[in-house]
Write an enzyme that holds these catalytic residues in place. Structure first.
Site, PDB file in Angstrom:
ATOM      1  N   LYS A  10       0.824  -1.219   0.000  1.00 40.76           N
ATOM      2  CA  LYS A  10       0.000   0.000   0.000  1.00 40.76           C
ATOM      3  C   LYS A  10       0.855   1.265   0.000  1.00 40.76           C
ATOM      4  CE  LYS A  10       1.512   1.578   3.663  1.00 40.76           C
ATOM      5  NZ  LYS A  10       2.192   1.250   4.777  1.00 40.76           N
ATOM      6  N   LEU A 144       6.050   0.415   2.388  1.00 37.63           N
ATOM      7  CA  LEU A 144       5.008  -0.020   1.442  1.00 37.63           C
ATOM      8  C   LEU A 144       4.155  -1.157   2.009  1.00 37.63           C
ATOM      9  CD1 LEU A 144       6.907   0.162  -1.998  1.00 37.63           C
ATOM     10  CD2 LEU A 144       5.538   1.918  -0.844  1.00 37.63           C
ATOM     11  N   SER A 147       4.871  -5.770   5.887  1.00 39.29           N
ATOM     12  CA  SER A 147       4.487  -6.554   7.076  1.00 39.29           C
ATOM     13  C   SER A 147       3.011  -6.914   7.015  1.00 39.29           C
ATOM     14  CB  SER A 147       4.809  -5.779   8.356  1.00 39.29           C
ATOM     15  OG  SER A 147       4.126  -4.550   8.385  1.00 39.29           O
ATOM     16  N   GLU A 193       0.043  -8.217  12.517  1.00 37.35           N
ATOM     17  CA  GLU A 193       0.678  -6.884  12.468  1.00 37.35           C
ATOM     18  C   GLU A 193       1.077  -6.418  13.872  1.00 37.35           C
ATOM     19  OE1 GLU A 193       2.138  -5.222   9.901  1.00 37.35           O
ATOM     20  OE2 GLU A 193       0.789  -3.524   9.743  1.00 37.35           O
ATOM     21  N   ASP A 204      -2.916  -0.657   7.391  1.00 38.91           N
ATOM     22  CA  ASP A 204      -2.175  -1.403   6.365  1.00 38.91           C
ATOM     23  C   ASP A 204      -2.830  -2.748   6.073  1.00 38.91           C
ATOM     24  OD1 ASP A 204      -0.454   0.707   6.548  1.00 38.91           O
ATOM     25  OD2 ASP A 204       1.345  -0.469   6.960  1.00 38.91           O
TER      26      ASP A 204
END
Ligand SMILES: Nc1ncnc2c1ncn2[C@@H]1O[C@H](COP(=O)(O)OP(=O)(O)O)[C@@H](O)[C@H]1O
Ligand SMILES: C[C@@](O)(CCOP(=O)(O)O)CC(=O)O
Ligand SMILES: [Mg+2]
Length: 387
Positions: A10, A144, A147, A193, A204
């Protein structure tokens, strides 16, 4: 049986860090993914190991299932339909399993990804033997969302193999989960996460699960439909950093300066909301695409200033900002900062020659540039009869 899963990375257009403290943020998925393949051996086969291969790093971790059971059976499970946090005690047990695996000092940052894997695997599938292979298009630790993409891809493959989700394994090609399964997948990925980030906002994993573009605040997402072409140059400064440490640094600054930081977070909230409005409002006679792009550029610059206030910029990021400004282009860091990636808006009318020049100048500084496809698909799975 083999199940494959893929999940995108992302970019955060506005609101990173502040989103951890309750502000609005806007993010979009990009066309770079992490891929997980999970192969369960036929029950008559004498394979009693859980193996994790990180193909890009040429690393393999392997545990006898009995060893994992011995270490983790006190945790109970599997509990695939109940996303559960890894407690400090469970985390210690998981770390003990990883310590036996000799991760080289240089690759020690991967330990958190492997811990997230062990937690998600044993919580969702229990103590079954399998071979899990990971590859990724994403640079790790660059902002980006590698993870989150990893946790979403793991969770998708594991849930697809569990009895919890209702999905026809005979369907061919890449498949998307239904709404309730996506929600479950997103919750599991968030638990992963947490192991990697410490205190993630959840933006994310949410954008990696659902894809496209989202506005996100305090765990709630609103899907956004862009009414304008959005082309972003992503510059990877290649300066390594760790999201967990940067997020913790912002929290410490907030503890030291609660009033000032609360104003910063409020300002970011307003910027993100305004940015989402600009992206969604169709162009008209009164508001041309160029005027919308100018607004976005201003909002990005304001957000970058506030990220500097939070202490997450870096000299390499400042070099990208200065370089793009020479070409009258606006930029901001994306993700946790401290190095990592920077976004630059490429306006529709910008000539290809300018784009080539700015890329050449950034690359001459040792940075790496790519033009991202923004707002693509979210997580997907695919079954095959095994190989
Ligand atoms: N493909 C992968 N294989 C193993 N670990 C990964 C992979 N992708 C991400 N990780 C884990 O995530 C960490 C990077 O996450 P983070 O610091 O949040 O940066 P980002 O999410 O921006 O890439 C890595 O150090 C590693 O622990
Ligand atoms: C800094 C933050 O807002 C985004 C971190 O993204 P990344 O891990 O740097 O890709 C943290 C979060 O929202 O969980
Ligand atoms: Mg991350």
């Amino acid at each position: 049986m083999e199940v494959k899963a893929r999940a995108p990375g992302k970019i955060i257009l506005s609101g990173e860090h502040a989103v951890v403290h309750g502000s609005t943020a806007v993010a979009a998925s990009i066309g770079l993914c992490t891929y997980v393949s999970l192969q369960v051996p036929p029950s008559n086969e004498n394979d009693d190991r859980l193996t994790l291969q990180l193909k890009d790093m040429a690393l393999e971790f392997s545990w006898p299932i009995g060893r994992i059971k011995e270490a983790l059976s006190s945790l109970g499970g599997p509990f695939p339909s109940t996303p559960t946090s890894c407690s400090a005690e469970s985390f210690k047990l998981i770390l003990a399993l990883i310590e036996g695996q000799n991760i080289l000092e240089a690759k020690i940052s991967l330990a958190s990804g492997v811990s997230a894997f062990l937690w998600l695997y044993t919580s969702i599938l229990g103590f079954k033997p399998a071979t899990v292979v990971v590859t990724s298009d994403l640079p790790l630790g660059s902002g980006l969302g590698s993870s989150a993409a990893l946790c979403v891809a793991f969770s998708a493959a594991l849930l697809a193999c569990s009895d919890t989700v209702n999905i026809d394994m005979k369907q061919e090609g890449w498949l998307v989960f239904g709404e309730s399964e996506l929600e479950l997948l997103n919750k599991w990925a968030f638990e992963g996460e947490k192991i990697i980030h410490g205190k993630p906002s959840g933006i994310d994993n949410t954008v990696s699960t659902y894809g496209n573009m989202i506005k996100f605040r305090s765990g709630n997402l609103t899907r956004i439909k862009s009414s304008m072409p959005l082309k972003m140059l992503i510059t990877n400064t290649k300066v390594g950093r760790n999201t967990k440490a940067l997020v913790a640094g912002v929290s410490e600054r907030t503890l030291r300066n609660p009033d000032a930081m609360s104003s910063v977070f409020n300002a970011v909230d307003s910027i993100s909301k305004e940015l989402a409005n600009v992206i969604q409002t169709p162009a008209s006679d009164d508001l041309s695409i160029t005027a919308k792009e100018e607004k976005l550029e201003e909002l990005m610059e304001m957000n970058q200033g506030l990220l500097q206030c939070m202490g997450v910029s870096h000299v390499s990021i400042e070099t990208v900002l200065r370089t793009t400004l020479k070409y009258k282009l606006a930029s901001k860091l994306t993700g946790a900062g401290g190095g990592g990636c920077v976004l630059t808006l490429l306006p529709t009318l910008l000539s290809g020659t300018i784009v080539d020049k700015v890329i050449a100048e950034l690359e001459s500084c040792g940075f790496q540039c790519l033009i991202a496809e923004i707002g693509g698909k979210g997580a997907e799975i695919c079954f095959s009869a095994s190989s």
